[in-house]
Design an enzyme around this catalytic site. Structure first.
Site, PDB file in Angstrom:
ATOM      1  N   GLU A 227     -12.759  37.285 -34.129  1.00 15.08           N
ATOM      2  CA  GLU A 227     -13.324  38.311 -34.802  1.00 15.08           C
ATOM      3  C   GLU A 227     -13.527  38.247 -36.241  1.00 15.08           C
ATOM      4  O   GLU A 227     -12.606  38.320 -36.890  1.00 15.08           O
ATOM      5  CB  GLU A 227     -12.735  39.416 -34.441  1.00 15.08           C
ATOM      6  CG  GLU A 227     -13.470  40.746 -34.569  1.00 15.08           C
ATOM      7  CD  GLU A 227     -12.788  42.204 -34.309  1.00 15.08           C
ATOM      8  OE1 GLU A 227     -13.402  43.151 -34.394  1.00 15.08           O
ATOM      9  OE2 GLU A 227     -11.647  42.021 -33.788  1.00 15.08           O
ATOM     10  N   ARG A 447       1.915  32.981 -27.746  1.00 13.98           N
ATOM     11  CA  ARG A 447       1.707  33.521 -28.985  1.00 13.98           C
ATOM     12  C   ARG A 447       2.742  33.048 -30.129  1.00 13.98           C
ATOM     13  O   ARG A 447       4.022  32.936 -29.528  1.00 13.98           O
ATOM     14  CB  ARG A 447       1.379  35.106 -29.068  1.00 13.98           C
ATOM     15  CG  ARG A 447       1.263  35.638 -30.429  1.00 13.98           C
ATOM     16  CD  ARG A 447       0.826  36.976 -30.574  1.00 13.98           C
ATOM     17  NE  ARG A 447       0.919  37.649 -31.826  1.00 13.98           N
ATOM     18  CZ  ARG A 447       0.276  38.669 -31.942  1.00 13.98           C
ATOM     19  NH1 ARG A 447       0.170  39.694 -30.874  1.00 13.98           N
ATOM     20  NH2 ARG A 447       0.373  39.473 -33.356  1.00 13.98           N
ATOM     21  N   LYS A 457      -3.558  42.513 -37.443  1.00 13.49           N
ATOM     22  CA  LYS A 457      -4.444  42.660 -38.782  1.00 13.49           C
ATOM     23  C   LYS A 457      -4.295  44.262 -39.285  1.00 13.49           C
ATOM     24  O   LYS A 457      -4.468  44.271 -40.531  1.00 13.49           O
ATOM     25  CB  LYS A 457      -5.866  42.169 -38.296  1.00 13.49           C
ATOM     26  CG  LYS A 457      -6.110  40.863 -38.406  1.00 13.49           C
ATOM     27  CD  LYS A 457      -7.681  40.500 -38.103  1.00 13.49           C
ATOM     28  CE  LYS A 457      -7.964  40.497 -36.758  1.00 13.49           C
ATOM     29  NZ  LYS A 457      -9.538  40.162 -36.345  1.00 13.49           N
TER      30      LYS A 457
END
Length: 743
Positions: A227, A447, A457
């Site tokens: 993103e 992850r 973030k």
């Protein structure tokens, strides 16, 4: 990829033992060994003579089965194949490896018959040759028997002559996944393959990796969908590198797709920075797309899903909707007519006052045990202009709706996702089936998580907003730019991430192995320099040294002459670190690095016990091997440069952040430490980003070159040792009390 096993596919005997061990190692630690085949009877072309298999590791060739398997067993102890900490079991394994090499590598039937009987007797009450699980011994002895035409003939025509217990053990080892992979892989390679038109023969390559399911060579398409709302961190780097790795392995392609469905957060500057960061880690971004490229198609599909009764427009307020989803209560809007839903969706599209209170939800289930299937939101209103489409749209698809659609439309064959999305996989499949779109295979991987590190973030943005860090490239940040600025090399980062592989095990990783790997990269190529701390610096008189400084050229790196030379000044006025001076005893002989030995004649101290001066007498004929203390020093005068040495602590004090932890309660009080020093004048020639070693102090990267008003800033590069990567939070106060390291 850390290790490559090269195998001659036409060798006799075949390398079944080495291949089985490689397979077993990859099961324990995915993607550790890549197997490459050569269409030949030996590896003479690889410089390995008549060898059938070869590993080149750390400049050495391992070209026998026993050497190869011992290397793999030692490098990957978690495979359980070779327990070097247990001298008894490892000795027994070694005996059986020697047995396979000396007694099974023959075509003499009489000799082999005696070996078969010996094995049969030994296995009478045993399932494995050593211990209670498969070891190197089992796979190597099995491999020797598998490759033996004599044993094959005996087993096929008169199994009982081989011995009941040997036959039982052989069939069992053959049934193990690692053995089956070895046989299947080698058989596939040795099948006749049509050479491509115009080629001079082809060499197939087989690899013991975690293979993608439903993958066809040349047809695999992966995607990395960041993103554009922030900077890439080390977790994103893992995803990007794995996607590229599988695309290259299967000779397919990688798409970099910017998931730009939330105009409130996205900026073009982030997109450009992501491209730059991908280039830094060597990920090809030649194929770039945007989710926004498909807004028209997704809108049409939203109308389709409404018309087919599989979605509804809900005007329930957010708090109530959240509560109803938690309790499994159907929304009041769930059974609206198709006509009413289309009318409402049109109002959403036009962003009317009523439309802005609504969202489009997939009609899957109100109370499914999997919460992600409880009628998820797939479209919502947002009046913020999009950085590409402007104000054309007032409604935008959610990631859950857009991702499977664009994956299918773009031809993606394998969607690699971290396993935190695993609960959403049924939702992903539902979208594709309901919309009648092409199937996409999902591949989960874990992850990457590190101790004392935040990857969210939103939480990282908080540190930026609070002014705790200088920006997204702060050396304390886990962003690609941050760790690069701290001195991480791209080579080490790529090696580390590919070593982690596509494992689905969720681990909390320490930073030490990553930085230790980085040290191996920079140590051979980092020029050596000298720095002395300015705080309480000690001036030294050196008897027998020239009063007028003499300058000599010496190597920047004794083990790497290619780095060139540096100028070193020698004089009777030098300086030492206070800590080094405190350790000196009158009468002892010490070594001045890159100069020679000297006797300590006097050490002057003040009332606080701090050294105020030292007298040395050169003794250049002395033997440096016999001195205990090797001192770094600098000739003091115009030939020095003022520098600032910067070190960092973790931003947070908790090793693993739990759900519900408040970040503002975990902030490390002092996480930046600056120490003024003087360095040899050669550092004035360095450029921003150059990595050096200040001898006896560690590796440093030049972050800010000197200006007329400020000294050069050198950031300490962690070396993987406990002192350099451990949390300093508990000791920072003590350091400040002692002076020197202040924020």
């Amino acid at each position: 990829m850390s290790i490559t096993l090269i195998v001659a596919s036409k060798a006799s005997p075949a390398s079944y033992g080495a291949l089985a061990v490689a397979a077993q190692v990859n099961m324990a630690k995915p993607q550790t060994v890549a197997v490459e085949y050569r269409d030949a009877a030996n590896l003479e072309a690889e410089g390995a003579g008549k060898a059938a298999a070869l590993i080149k590791y750390n400049g050495e060739n391992y070209d026998t089965t026993n050497a190869i398997v011992r290397l793999l067993g030692r490098l990957v102890p978690e495979s359980g194949l070779y327990n070097v900490t247990d001298p008894i079991s490892s000795t027994l394994v070694d005996q059986w490896l020697d047995f396979a090499e000396t007694k099974l590598a023959t075509s003499d039937f009489k000799a082999l018959d005696g070996s078969f009987k010996e094995l049969n007797k030994y296995l009478t009450l045993r399932s494995y040759l050593v211990g209670y699980q498969p070891s190197l011994a089992d796979f190597v002895v099995w491999g020797s028997l598998k490759a033996s035409p004599v044993f094959a003939r005996v087993v096929k025509t008169k199994k009982e002559s081989a011995g009941f217990y040997l036959a039982r053990w052989y069939e069992y080892i053959t049934s193990l996944d690692a053995a089956q992979l070895a046989v299947k892989d080698l058989q596939n390679i040795t099948k006749p393959v049509k050479a491509a038109k115009g080629s001079k023969g082809s060499t197939d390559q087989g690899k013991f990796e975690i293979g993608l399911t439903e993958a066809e060579m040349g047809k695999v398409v992966t995607r990395f969908p960041p993103e554009p709302s922030g900077y890439l961190h080390i977790g994103h780097a893992k995803a990007a590198l794995l996607n590229q790795y599988f695309a290259q392995t299967y000779k397919g392609k990688l798409i970099i797709r910017f998931d730009d469905t939330n105009p409130s957060k996205e900026k073009t500057e982030y997109e450009e920075s992501i491209k730059e960061d991908l280039a830094l880690i060597g990920v090809d971004s030649s194929i770039v797309t945007h989710t926004s490229d498909y807004f028209d198609q997704m809108y049409d599909l939203a109308l389709k899903i409404i018309k087919e009764g599989n979605a509804y427009v809900d005007n329930t307020d957010q708090a109530t909707m959240r509560d109803e989803r938690m309790k499994g209560i159907p929304s009041k809007s769930r059974d609206l007519s198709v006509e009413e839903n289309l009318r409402r969706f049109e109002e959403m599209k036009n962003a009317t006052e009523f439309g802005q209170t609504c969202c489009l939800r997939a009609k899957i289930s109100p109370d499914d045990p999997n919460g992600t299937l409880r009628d998820p939101v797939i479209y919502r209103c947002n009046l913020t202009p999009h950085h590409y489409t402007g104000d054309k749209w007032k409604i935008y698809p959610t990631y859950d709706f857009a991702c499977p659609i664009v994956d299918s439309l773009e031809g993606v064959t394998h969607a690699l996702r971290t396993n935190e999305y695993r609960d959403r996989n049924p939702q992903y499949d539902w979208m594709l089936k309901t919309l009648g779109l092409r199937h996409v295979t999902i591949w989960d991987f874990s992850r990457i998580n590190f101790v004392y590190t935040l990857l969210s973030k939103r939480k990282l943005q908080w540190f930026v907003d609070q002014g705790i860090v200088g920006g997204w490239d702060d050396p304390r940040f886990p962003t690609v730019r941050g760790i690069r600025r701290r001195g991480m090399t791209i080579e080490a980062l790529k090696q580390y991430i590919l070593m982690q592989g596509a494992s689905q095990n969720t681990l909390l990783l320490e930073w030490d192995k990553l930085w230790a790997l980085n040290r191996k990269v920079i140590d051979p190529i980092a020029p050596r320099h000298t720095a002395v701390l300015s705080d309480k610096i000690v001036h030294v008189n050196v008897q027998g040294a020239p009063a007028t400084p003499e300058v000599k050229e010496i190597l920047k790196h004794k083990k790497n002459p290619d780095l060139g030379t540096k100028k070193t000044s020698y004089s009777n006025k030098i300086v030492l670190d206070q800590e080094d001076a405190k350790s000196l005893e009158v009468g002892e002989e010490v070594t001045l690095m890159d100069w020679g030995n000297a006797f300590v004649r006097n050490v002057a101290k003040n009332e606080a016990g701090e050294v105020t001066g030292v007298d040395l007498e050169l003794h250049l004929e002395g033997d440096f091997k016999k001195t205990k203390k090797k001192l770094s020093w600098l000739s003091y005068g115009d030939e020095v440069a003022h520098v600032l040495l910067v070190d960092y602590d973790f931003l947070i004090t908790k090793k693993k952040v739990e759900e519900g932890d408040s970040v503002d309660q975990l902030v490390t009080p002092v996480s930046e430490f600056k120490v003024p020093a003087i360095a040899d004048a050669n550092v004035k020639d360095l450029k921003k980003g150059d990595i050096i070693q200040f001898e006896r102090k560690g590796f440093y990267i030049l972050d800010e070159p000197a200006t007329e008003s400020a000294p050069a800033h050198f950031i300490c590069v962690p070396d993987g040792k406990a002192a350099s990567i451990g949390s300093k939070a508990d000791t920072s106060a003590k350091k400040n009390e002692k002076g020197g390291k202040k924020k």
